[in-house]
Write an enzyme that holds these catalytic residues in place. Structure first.
Site, PDB file in Angstrom:
ATOM      1  N   ASP A   6       6.350  -0.505   1.366  1.00 28.75           N
ATOM      2  CA  ASP A   6       5.039  -0.802   1.945  1.00 28.75           C
ATOM      3  C   ASP A   6       5.089  -0.426   3.434  1.00 28.75           C
ATOM      4  O   ASP A   6       5.671  -1.158   4.241  1.00 28.75           O
ATOM      5  CB  ASP A   6       4.714  -2.292   1.814  1.00 28.75           C
ATOM      6  CG  ASP A   6       4.455  -2.732   0.372  1.00 28.75           C
ATOM      7  OD1 ASP A   6       4.965  -2.054  -0.551  1.00 28.75           O
ATOM      8  OD2 ASP A   6       3.782  -3.747   0.173  1.00 28.75           O
ATOM      9  N   LYS A  60      -3.117  -0.644   1.014  1.00 26.24           N
ATOM     10  CA  LYS A  60      -2.913  -2.087   1.124  1.00 26.24           C
ATOM     11  C   LYS A  60      -3.645  -2.611   2.343  1.00 26.24           C
ATOM     12  O   LYS A  60      -3.624  -1.978   3.403  1.00 26.24           O
ATOM     13  CB  LYS A  60      -1.409  -2.370   1.210  1.00 26.24           C
ATOM     14  CG  LYS A  60      -1.028  -3.825   1.465  1.00 26.24           C
ATOM     15  CD  LYS A  60       0.485  -3.961   1.518  1.00 26.24           C
ATOM     16  CE  LYS A  60       0.931  -5.332   1.987  1.00 26.24           C
ATOM     17  NZ  LYS A  60       2.406  -5.453   2.054  1.00 26.24           N
ATOM     18  N   LYS A  75      -3.823  -2.856  -2.966  1.00 26.01           N
ATOM     19  CA  LYS A  75      -3.114  -4.127  -2.813  1.00 26.01           C
ATOM     20  C   LYS A  75      -3.798  -4.967  -1.747  1.00 26.01           C
ATOM     21  O   LYS A  75      -4.004  -4.513  -0.623  1.00 26.01           O
ATOM     22  CB  LYS A  75      -1.653  -3.894  -2.434  1.00 26.01           C
ATOM     23  CG  LYS A  75      -0.864  -5.198  -2.218  1.00 26.01           C
ATOM     24  CD  LYS A  75       0.597  -4.926  -1.937  1.00 26.01           C
ATOM     25  CE  LYS A  75       1.343  -6.195  -1.563  1.00 26.01           C
ATOM     26  NZ  LYS A  75       2.779  -5.951  -1.294  1.00 26.01           N
TER      27      LYS A  75
END
EC number: 4.1.2.4
Length: 229
Positions: A91, A152, A182
């Protein structure tokens, strides 16, 4: 419709990114992840490799975290090392300043550098609460063009805040189902988690996972058998 506990659990990255986290706490996180049936654990790169029994639980870590103000080369090196140490997913945080300067092309370049260094799945953290709608769209387009797998919302560390249903929907509309979305940051109960899923989230970053999942108890799969959405 509301999502079931088991379906929700399989969307969760069970997260521990506190700066004072210990290996003992990571071990406890992994044990809880197996018990709860979540998709993955997300920990800091310094906690890799994870030597605890994982079972079916995947391992995610962060890159350029939490500010994103690292060089593209530094982020790529961090992602490469984490991949070698067993991370299934990375991430990464974008350089928000570049986006604010209108340099989406430079953001795309840094994402591509990390993509090339990552052997597994790549999620791109855009800090949606700190962006305008146009900037959210630009960040999502840059992530897709660079070959990312997910966009995300948040690190959970930015003062502007975490995930919102509005941002999640805009992100989902922009990537058109081609990338996952996300939602993370500030999701502390089942109602909030379900709202993010309804807005288009396909993965959730949670630190208080048990409390969120406990809120889903009693939600039943509908008659069509489609997972209770």
């Amino acid at each position: 419709m509301q999502i079931t506990r088991s379906a929700l659990a399989q969307m969760v990255d069970h997260t521990l990114l506190k700066t004072d986290a210990t290996r003992a706490q990571v071990s406890a996180l992994v044990a809880e992840a197996r018990e709860l049936g979540v998709f993955s654990v997300c920990v800091s790169p310094s906690m890799l490799p994870i030597t605890d029994e994982l079972g079916d639980v995947k391992v995610a870590t962060v890159c350029g975290f939490p500010s994103g103000n690292h060089t593209a080369a530094a982020k790529a090196a961090e992602a490469a090392e984490s991949s070698k140490l067993g991370a299934d997913e990375i991430d990464m945080v974008i350089n928000i300043g570049l986006l604010k300067e209108g340099r989406a092309d430079a953001v795309e370049e840094e994402i591509r550098a990390v993509r090339e260094a990552t052997t597994g799945l790549l999620k791109v953290i855009i800090e949606s609460a700190a962006l305008t709608d146009d900037e959210i769209v630009a960040a999502c387009k840059a992530a897709e063009a660079a070959g990312a797998d997910y966009v995300k919302t948040s690190t959970g560390f930015h003062p502007a805040g975490g995930a919102s249903a509005h941002a999640v929907k805009l992100m989902a509309d922009t990537v058109g189902g081609r990338l996952g979305v996300k939602a993370s940051g500030g999701i502390r109960d089942f109602a909030s988690a379900n709202e993010m899923v309804e807005a288009g989230a396909t993965r959730l970053g949670l630190s208080g996972t048990r409390a969120v999942l406990d809120g889903a108890d009693g939600v039943e799969i509908d008659d069509e058998g489609d997972g209770g959405y």
